[in-house]
Enzyme design. Sequence first.
Site, PDB file in Angstrom:
ATOM      1  N   HIS A 187      11.398 -51.509  -3.240  1.00 40.73           N
ATOM      2  CA  HIS A 187      12.394 -52.509  -2.855  1.00 40.73           C
ATOM      3  C   HIS A 187      12.834 -53.350  -4.037  1.00 40.73           C
ATOM      4  O   HIS A 187      12.211 -53.342  -5.097  1.00 40.73           O
ATOM      5  CB  HIS A 187      11.866 -53.401  -1.723  1.00 40.73           C
ATOM      6  CG  HIS A 187      10.664 -54.216  -2.073  1.00 40.73           C
ATOM      7  ND1 HIS A 187      10.750 -55.414  -2.751  1.00 40.73           N
ATOM      8  CD2 HIS A 187       9.344 -54.017  -1.818  1.00 40.73           C
ATOM      9  CE1 HIS A 187       9.536 -55.925  -2.893  1.00 40.73           C
ATOM     10  NE2 HIS A 187       8.652 -55.084  -2.341  1.00 40.73           N
ATOM     11  N   CYS A 235       3.534 -52.760  -2.883  1.00 40.57           N
ATOM     12  CA  CYS A 235       4.862 -52.153  -2.940  1.00 40.57           C
ATOM     13  C   CYS A 235       5.325 -52.006  -4.386  1.00 40.57           C
ATOM     14  O   CYS A 235       4.761 -52.594  -5.302  1.00 40.57           O
ATOM     15  CB  CYS A 235       5.871 -52.994  -2.176  1.00 40.57           C
ATOM     16  SG  CYS A 235       5.696 -52.878  -0.390  1.00 40.57           S
TER      17      CYS A 235
END
Length: 112
Positions: free
Chosen positions: A71, A87
Amino acid sequence: MPNRLIVIHTARRQLELYEGNRLIHHYPIAVGKGATPTPHGRYTIATKTVYPGGLFGSRWMGLSIPHYGIHGTNNSASIGQAVSKGCIRMHNHDVEALFQRVEIGTPVIIER
């Protein structure tokens, strides 16, 4: 879409995009911190979301391992660091470019 593959090198903090065996682009990234490392293994892009909200920047590409994804970030200073909860973070302009180049089902290999 061409035969694409994402390879993430957590130690180098780099994401590579391949078309077949040819490297077509690489991007700097942030990865998981010591307490919450980015999981190594073989996954796929499972979801794609534009403007997911919150801390996820302008794009979210969820992996086939629940709760992990690639992301964007609104904190550019974090790129190149081990600071996330597992992440893979990218500059928003980089994640937007990658988002356009991959599709759901694209393989993702995360290695040291």
